[in-house]
Design a protein around this motif. Structure first.
Motif, PDB file in Angstrom:
ATOM      1  N   MET A 257     -58.453  -3.713  21.558  1.00  0.00           N
ATOM      2  CA  MET A 257     -58.773  -3.587  20.138  1.00  0.00           C
ATOM      3  C   MET A 257     -60.256  -3.323  19.913  1.00  0.00           C
ATOM      4  SD  MET A 257     -56.246  -6.658  18.855  1.00  0.00           S
ATOM      5  CE  MET A 257     -56.645  -6.688  17.118  1.00  0.00           C
ATOM      6  N   ALA A 263     -58.763   0.688  12.591  1.00  0.00           N
ATOM      7  CA  ALA A 263     -57.582  -0.142  12.823  1.00  0.00           C
ATOM      8  C   ALA A 263     -56.595   0.066  11.682  1.00  0.00           C
ATOM      9  CB  ALA A 263     -57.982  -1.610  12.907  1.00  0.00           C
ATOM     10  N   THR A 276     -53.487 -10.197  13.350  1.00  0.00           N
ATOM     11  CA  THR A 276     -54.083  -8.927  13.761  1.00  0.00           C
ATOM     12  C   THR A 276     -55.190  -8.506  12.810  1.00  0.00           C
ATOM     13  OG1 THR A 276     -52.002  -8.230  14.771  1.00  0.00           O
ATOM     14  CG2 THR A 276     -53.613  -6.516  14.306  1.00  0.00           C
ATOM     15  N   ASN A 277     -54.952  -8.636  11.508  1.00  0.00           N
ATOM     16  CA  ASN A 277     -55.990  -8.292  10.535  1.00  0.00           C
ATOM     17  C   ASN A 277     -57.241  -9.138  10.742  1.00  0.00           C
ATOM     18  OD1 ASN A 277     -53.210  -7.888   8.778  1.00  0.00           O
ATOM     19  ND2 ASN A 277     -54.726  -6.316   8.362  1.00  0.00           N
ATOM     20  N   TYR A 280     -59.276  -8.024  13.782  1.00  0.00           N
ATOM     21  CA  TYR A 280     -60.113  -6.856  13.513  1.00  0.00           C
ATOM     22  C   TYR A 280     -61.349  -7.227  12.699  1.00  0.00           C
ATOM     23  CZ  TYR A 280     -56.751  -3.530  15.431  1.00  0.00           C
ATOM     24  OH  TYR A 280     -55.940  -2.812  16.272  1.00  0.00           O
ATOM     25  N   LYS A 285     -64.208  -4.273  12.906  1.00  0.00           N
ATOM     26  CA  LYS A 285     -63.558  -2.966  12.909  1.00  0.00           C
ATOM     27  C   LYS A 285     -63.163  -2.554  11.494  1.00  0.00           C
ATOM     28  CE  LYS A 285     -63.789  -2.491  17.344  1.00  0.00           C
ATOM     29  NZ  LYS A 285     -64.658  -1.441  17.931  1.00  0.00           N
ATOM     30  N   GLU A 287     -60.757  -1.426   8.813  1.00  0.00           N
ATOM     31  CA  GLU A 287     -59.319  -1.646   8.682  1.00  0.00           C
ATOM     32  C   GLU A 287     -58.715  -0.866   7.520  1.00  0.00           C
ATOM     33  OE1 GLU A 287     -57.409  -5.500   9.182  1.00  0.00           O
ATOM     34  OE2 GLU A 287     -59.389  -6.401   9.439  1.00  0.00           O
TER      35      GLU A 287
END
Length: 361
Positions: A257, A263, A276-277, A280, A285, A287
């Motif tokens: 990741m 993402a 997952t959110n 990130y 990252k 998103e």
């Protein structure tokens, strides 16, 4: 404080890793943690691989007499301050074991699921005796209390999930593996590759912007070969099949990741508080996600992420296209997301809140 964590799953997944991560941080702070789990190899093998001591109970059903008696014996032998359960089905076992042992152990439940579930009227007295209910998002709290209006607000706490810092580990380069040019942003979906996570919506959206430079890598287990074929048919129809890659399952997903430029997490289901959110955000990252679940409580559209409606491939295409075209925008979103995580969602803050929920004050 002595804490008993009951691991809910019969297979190893995000919830099980969540519990182990929490236990490790509690131990690092000087607390004693014991783990109880199903006697299933899929779970016990993972605990053994991580060198985590554990005990097992059958947990055949929510009023399993053997589990109640064995847990009561454990409580008589060792005084635990807290039993932390992560599923409603373990509440009756924990509460009846505490009563049978005649101890003052506090039972805390974390509600991870967003679906509405009403508690059987015969079991409500056991739930009313809970010390705290932790909800992983306001969404989960609203839906659970909507089905169980008799629950006291005093026992409720909302604590968003978090991710502990993970050390860097060198993994292979996805750009090198798939021959992705430096001029093409690397888009990534991380997680189980299935319909409910919006994977087909991603490819429909990308087909709309096939003229833009990108490659996408799906990092996670495929639900089935049939679904893989369906996804590749969508990609082929959109003329993007050579830029769509499936890495498959890897225990090092978090390391991969780190390589993402953008993402994408467009779940079409009502996720409670998807990890997952949060991963990130922690990694800083950019998103693009959906606005239908608990993630909308900590992802701010236009500030820390771009959010679209679930299943809307046209809106998703527009959002992805914006961050492909505008490097400054994606860097600004990524920076703001990382700052939000550090200021409001760090793992240290998360554990502080859990300990407050455990406390007897």
């Amino acid at each position: 404080m002595k804490i008993l964590q009951i691991i809910p799953g019969k297979i190893w997944g995000g919830a099980e890793q969540y519990i182990v991560d929490l236990g490790r941080e509690l131990e690092a702070r000087g607390h004693e943690v014991t783990y109880l789990a199903y006697d299933r190899e899929a779970v016990t093998a993972q605990l053994e691989r991580r060198a985590i001591p554990y005990q097992t109970l059958p947990f055949r059903w929510s009023l399993d007499r053997t589990s109640i008696n064995e847990l009561a014996a454990m409580l008589r032998a060792t005084h635990y301050d807290v039993i932390h359960v992560h599923s409603t089905r373990f509440v009756p076992i924990a509460q009846l074991a505490v009563a049978r042992a005649g101890c003052d152990t506090r039972v805390v439940m974390t509600r991870h699921e967003a679906h509405r579930t009403g508690v059987n009227i015969l079991l409500r007295p056991l739930f009313r005796r809970l010390h705290r209910i932790i909800f992983v998002s306001d969404l989960v709290k609203r839906r659970y209390r909507g089905a169980n209006g008799w629950i006291s607000d005093d026992m409720c706490r909302v604590i968003h999930n978090s991710i502990p810092p993970y050390p860097y580990k060198d993994v292979e380069s996805l750009r090198a593996l798939y021959d992705i040019p430096s001029s093409a942003p690397l888009l990534m979906f991380a997680g189980r590759v299935k319909k409910s996570k919006g994977c087909s919506v991603i490819l429909k959206a990308l087909s709309r912007i096939a003229h833009k430079p990108f490659h996408i890598v799906f990092v996670g287990a495929l639900k089935s070969e049939k679904y893989h074929r369906q996804l590749m048919e969508i990609a082929a129809a959109g003329g993007i099949e050579k830029r769509v890659h499936f890495y498959g399952f890897t225990p090092d997903a978090r390391q991969f990741m780190r390589q993402a430029d953008i993402a994408i997490a467009p779940s079409v289901t009502l996720d409670s508080c998807p990890l997952t959110n949060i991963e990130y955000l922690q990694l800083g990252k950019c998103e693009v996600s959906t606005n239908n679940g608990g993630q909308a409580e900590y992802l701010q559209d236009g500030r820390t992420a771009l959010l679209v409606g679930p299943g809307d491939d046209m809106a998703l295409a527009d959002a992805i296209g914006r961050v492909i075209d505008d490097r400054d925008l994606r860097e600004r979103l990524a920076k703001a997301g990382r700052e939000h995580f550090e200021q409001h969602m760090s793992y240290s803050q998360f554990v502080d809140k859990v300990l407050e929920a455990y406390s007897n004050t």
